[in-house]
Design an enzyme around this catalytic site. Sequence first.
Site, short mmCIF file in Angstrom:
data_model
loop_
_atom_site.label_atom_id
_atom_site.label_comp_id
_atom_site.label_asym_id
_atom_site.label_seq_id
_atom_site.Cartn_x
_atom_site.Cartn_y
_atom_site.Cartn_z
N GLU A 256 0.89 -1.17 0.00
CA GLU A 256 0.00 0.00 0.00
C GLU A 256 0.92 1.21 0.00
O GLU A 256 1.59 1.50 0.99
CB GLU A 256 -0.92 -0.02 1.22
CG GLU A 256 -2.11 0.91 1.07
CD GLU A 256 -1.95 2.21 1.84
OE1 GLU A 256 -1.56 3.22 1.19
OE2 GLU A 256 -2.19 2.22 3.05
N CYS A 290 -2.05 9.25 2.78
CA CYS A 290 -1.99 8.86 1.37
C CYS A 290 -3.36 8.94 0.70
O CYS A 290 -3.45 8.99 -0.51
CB CYS A 290 -1.38 7.49 1.21
SG CYS A 290 -2.05 6.28 2.35
#
Length: 481
Positions: A256, A290
């Site tokens: 990720e 993010c």
Amino acid sequence: MSAPQHHHAYRCPELLIAGAWRRGGGERRQTIVNPADGQTLDELALASAKDLQDTLRASAEGFELWRRVPAHQRGERLARGVARLRERCEHIATLLTLEQGKPLAEARAECLMAADLIQWYAEEARRVYGRVVPARQPDSRMTVLKQPVGPVAAFSPWNFPLVLSARKLGGALAAGCSIVLKGAEETPASVAAMVACLAEELPPGALQLVYGVPAEVSETLIASPVIRKLSFTGSVPVGRHLAQLAGRHLKRITLELGGHAPVIVCEDADLARAVPLMVAHKFRNAGQACLAPTRFYVARRLYGDFIDAFAQASRALVLGPGLAPGTQMGPLANQRRRAAVLDLIERSVQRGARRLASEAPAGGCFVAPTLLADAPQDLPAMQDEPFGPVACVAPFDQLDEAIARANDNAYGLAGYLFTDSAKAILKVSERLEVGSLAINGLGVSVPEAPFGGVKDSGHGSESGIEGMEAYLDTRFTHFVA
């Protein structure tokens, strides 16, 4: 170097190896600094090569013990650890704010979200189902079983150290794997406090925590035949490097990585409702997220009103130390981030962006919430993930143009859309290249749904049944009587 000024609540943790907390035996030390005032909190002793070998040995032994615990008991044990995590939330949140900078209310919310994540996996442990396949001959049976993949190495970053570690811990432990977590060296105490809540319920070696020189730790763990699976959350360059190491040793990997989330604001959007949501979400954790909404594509008819409303709401945010009452945005986590964000803003202004920002507090690692208006597509801040309190905005005339520009970026983690048009919702949800999309809201990450990106934002999913699947192997068995 001056002696550490201990905050009354802050001590660096030891490493958790083979069921015991012990001081890292490495020669290196990492200084932990409070980003709100630059004061040294403590020094972290890092792992030695021997520490890592002991960790690997214990992980193999811990896996054999933990995999034999029936699934419903694994779930119950994890649930007891989660209850302890909720009880200790205030203490853990204070540690997190001291070492990472986020406001205390955000730190509390992160601790509770981490608890929710692990709780969901604990409940899901009893639903790891196989299946029976119709047999091809009489007196025989064909079955498919799901089994834990084996010892896991997990690497989590400093921006959401509790939640991003919990996604990995919950999935691995619920599936019956042992796990070695390398937490972020910048935020050691909060993660160690969370790990301590869970470890009390587990056999030695099932859950271990190390801090060390990142390259040494990752290369040692990934190369070991003990480790069967990696999970990493962090930057794209480090993700690429770990994927290459994993490929060399044929290890399964979940990544990720970064994000640069586009937001498409159609002309029927309700700005009065949408802008406060977007501002709160953009500047949460000082933009070090993010999935933060960052590239705003706004229908031309609303463009001027959007800029005015967004800039006004941004200027109204209260900046200050995370432990100060009323603080809405804290400092960036370290001086490296502050320098990088200021440089990105400066380069973007030189390329023609219009900067709208207030003043940042003096001292510490503060950067004011900044809106870069009239942003061309090739603006540095439009292409590079700011990972800080920076938003870019540009107008669009046709929805197809907005989608094309939103997709014209290497990242594909989260995306956002504000509209009441069914046609626009259908078009964007089919064509926007992201792993998660929120429409007229901002919820793209919940424990029961998959979270992961496409393109450079990573590969595989965490959370949801997909997150559990990442820690399972599939075995086919054909039995003939």
